[in-house]
Design a protein around this motif. Sequence first.
Motif, short mmCIF file in Angstrom:
data_model
loop_
_atom_site.label_atom_id
_atom_site.label_comp_id
_atom_site.label_asym_id
_atom_site.label_seq_id
_atom_site.Cartn_x
_atom_site.Cartn_y
_atom_site.Cartn_z
N GLU A 1 -7.67 15.00 5.69
CA GLU A 1 -8.85 15.36 4.90
C GLU A 1 -8.89 14.64 3.56
OE1 GLU A 1 -8.87 19.56 4.52
OE2 GLU A 1 -9.22 19.94 6.66
N VAL A 2 -7.77 14.10 3.13
CA VAL A 2 -7.68 13.42 1.84
C VAL A 2 -7.50 11.93 2.06
CG1 VAL A 2 -6.42 13.27 -0.36
CG2 VAL A 2 -6.66 15.48 0.80
N LYS A 3 -8.33 11.11 1.45
CA LYS A 3 -8.34 9.67 1.69
C LYS A 3 -7.00 9.01 1.36
CE LYS A 3 -10.53 8.55 -2.80
NZ LYS A 3 -10.41 9.94 -3.33
N GLU A 4 -6.33 9.47 0.31
CA GLU A 4 -5.04 8.88 -0.05
C GLU A 4 -3.98 9.16 1.02
OE1 GLU A 4 -7.27 9.40 -3.89
OE2 GLU A 4 -6.89 10.67 -2.14
N GLU A 5 -4.01 10.36 1.60
CA GLU A 5 -3.07 10.68 2.67
C GLU A 5 -3.33 9.81 3.90
OE1 GLU A 5 -3.16 14.79 3.68
OE2 GLU A 5 -1.81 15.37 2.05
N LEU A 6 -4.60 9.63 4.23
CA LEU A 6 -4.95 8.80 5.38
C LEU A 6 -4.48 7.36 5.17
CD1 LEU A 6 -6.42 8.19 8.03
CD2 LEU A 6 -8.56 8.01 6.74
N SER A 7 -4.81 6.78 4.02
CA SER A 7 -4.44 5.39 3.75
C SER A 7 -2.92 5.22 3.68
CB SER A 7 -5.07 4.92 2.43
OG SER A 7 -4.77 3.57 2.18
N ALA A 8 -2.24 6.13 3.01
CA ALA A 8 -0.79 6.02 2.85
C ALA A 8 -0.06 6.16 4.18
CB ALA A 8 -0.30 7.08 1.87
N GLY B 1 -4.19 -8.26 -4.21
CA GLY B 1 -5.35 -7.64 -3.57
C GLY B 1 -5.15 -6.15 -3.34
N THR B 2 -3.93 -5.77 -2.93
CA THR B 2 -3.63 -4.37 -2.68
C THR B 2 -3.68 -3.55 -3.97
OG1 THR B 2 -2.21 -4.93 -0.79
CG2 THR B 2 -1.88 -2.76 -1.81
N PHE B 3 -3.13 -4.09 -5.05
CA PHE B 3 -3.13 -3.39 -6.34
C PHE B 3 -4.56 -3.10 -6.81
CE2 PHE B 3 -3.44 -3.78 -11.01
CZ PHE B 3 -2.69 -2.66 -11.37
N LEU B 4 -5.42 -4.10 -6.74
CA LEU B 4 -6.81 -3.91 -7.17
C LEU B 4 -7.57 -3.00 -6.21
CD1 LEU B 4 -7.65 -7.57 -8.29
CD2 LEU B 4 -7.16 -5.60 -9.75
N GLY B 5 -7.28 -3.13 -4.91
CA GLY B 5 -7.96 -2.32 -3.91
C GLY B 5 -7.63 -0.84 -4.06
N GLN B 6 -6.38 -0.52 -4.36
CA GLN B 6 -6.01 0.88 -4.50
C GLN B 6 -6.61 1.51 -5.76
OE1 GLN B 6 -1.71 1.17 -3.98
NE2 GLN B 6 -2.01 1.50 -1.80
N LYS B 7 -6.85 0.71 -6.78
CA LYS B 7 -7.58 1.22 -7.95
C LYS B 7 -9.00 1.60 -7.55
CE LYS B 7 -7.16 -0.44 -12.02
NZ LYS B 7 -7.18 -1.32 -13.21
N ARG C 1 0.83 -1.21 0.00
CA ARG C 1 0.00 0.00 0.00
C ARG C 1 0.87 1.26 0.00
NH1 ARG C 1 -2.67 -2.96 3.96
NH2 ARG C 1 -2.19 -1.49 5.63
N VAL C 2 1.96 1.21 0.76
CA VAL C 2 2.88 2.35 0.81
C VAL C 2 3.49 2.60 -0.56
CG1 VAL C 2 5.15 3.06 1.66
CG2 VAL C 2 3.43 2.21 3.27
N ILE C 3 3.89 1.55 -1.25
CA ILE C 3 4.49 1.70 -2.58
C ILE C 3 3.50 2.36 -3.53
CG2 ILE C 3 5.35 0.44 -4.60
CD1 ILE C 3 6.51 -1.62 -2.63
N GLY C 4 2.25 1.93 -3.47
CA GLY C 4 1.24 2.47 -4.39
C GLY C 4 0.85 3.90 -4.10
N LEU C 5 0.99 4.33 -2.82
CA LEU C 5 0.55 5.68 -2.43
C LEU C 5 1.70 6.48 -1.82
CD1 LEU C 5 -2.87 4.77 -0.74
CD2 LEU C 5 -2.55 5.81 -3.00
N SER D 1 -0.73 3.21 6.51
CA SER D 1 0.01 2.04 6.06
C SER D 1 1.48 2.12 6.44
CB SER D 1 -0.12 1.88 4.54
OG SER D 1 -1.47 1.72 4.16
N ALA D 2 2.07 3.33 6.28
CA ALA D 2 3.48 3.50 6.63
C ALA D 2 3.70 3.27 8.13
CB ALA D 2 3.94 4.91 6.25
N CYS D 3 2.77 3.75 8.96
CA CYS D 3 2.88 3.52 10.40
C CYS D 3 2.80 2.03 10.72
CB CYS D 3 1.76 4.26 11.13
SG CYS D 3 1.93 6.07 11.15
N LEU D 4 1.89 1.31 10.04
CA LEU D 4 1.73 -0.12 10.31
C LEU D 4 2.94 -0.92 9.88
CD1 LEU D 4 -1.98 -1.11 9.56
CD2 LEU D 4 -0.86 -0.69 11.74
N VAL D 5 3.65 -0.48 8.82
CA VAL D 5 4.86 -1.19 8.40
C VAL D 5 5.82 -1.29 9.58
CG1 VAL D 5 6.93 -1.07 6.98
CG2 VAL D 5 4.71 -0.62 5.95
N PHE D 6 6.11 -0.16 10.21
CA PHE D 6 7.04 -0.16 11.33
C PHE D 6 6.49 -0.93 12.53
CE2 PHE D 6 8.41 3.59 8.93
CZ PHE D 6 9.78 3.38 8.89
N GLN D 7 5.18 -0.83 12.76
CA GLN D 7 4.59 -1.52 13.90
C GLN D 7 4.66 -3.04 13.73
OE1 GLN D 7 0.25 -0.96 15.27
NE2 GLN D 7 1.46 0.50 16.45
#
Length: 242
Positions: free
Chosen positions: A152-159, A200-206, A52-56, A162-168
Amino acid sequence: MLLILGTFCVSYFVAAIGPTGGLQLAVTGATVPASHLIPMHAWISAFSAIFRVIGLRQWIRVGFVSKFVLPSIAMTTLAVLIGRSAGFVWLKIVIGLYIILNVLGVFSRTKTWVMRSWRPGAISSGLVTGFVTAFIGASGPLLWALMKDRFEVKEELSATHSACLVFQHLSKILMFGLLGASVFEYWVVLLAAIVASMLGTFLGQKTLRSFDESSYRRYLNFALLASGLIIIYLGVTELLAR
């Protein structure tokens, strides 16, 4: 096969909308021994978050992530040292209730000074979710609830989420690995799950990019409500089974 199919579906959903309410944890728990459940879940979820991080990647709020990482790692380390088998089933019920009340706007309408003055930031989000993730495995929905009003922007929230969860998740992998809980004996299953997660991530981000902002926020709130109910259900059933 259940793990692979379930991982694909969960990865699609979390990339398109957000929280899965521990569905990945449930799917993983149905296919691997309990002793390897959280580390296996951490591996799969970490790669899902990486994809998800790579895509966003251009949408990541680096400042938020940098403040989140150290508190999260510190609390995950503390929680794992307390004992990965300590249980804390009640924590699931509390987290589920928090998510539901947050979505319903109870906290924003509460007039007490504490609720008006405390707005979860990167450091507090890292401390809270870093601790609970070692006990319940799936801290993603809670982190969504803590973060969603700051972006306020969905892409910022998701990205950024996701970056926080990578480290966690990587911190969990490291700590459980030091305690001897290795998942590499399941490397074939792990590799297949990672590939399913990538697709799944590729299709979901579309799908994510196709939503307008208001529709996305509505779907996100529905998903958070469902996640909170599922987490509460898991906590209550575990308490009753004791």
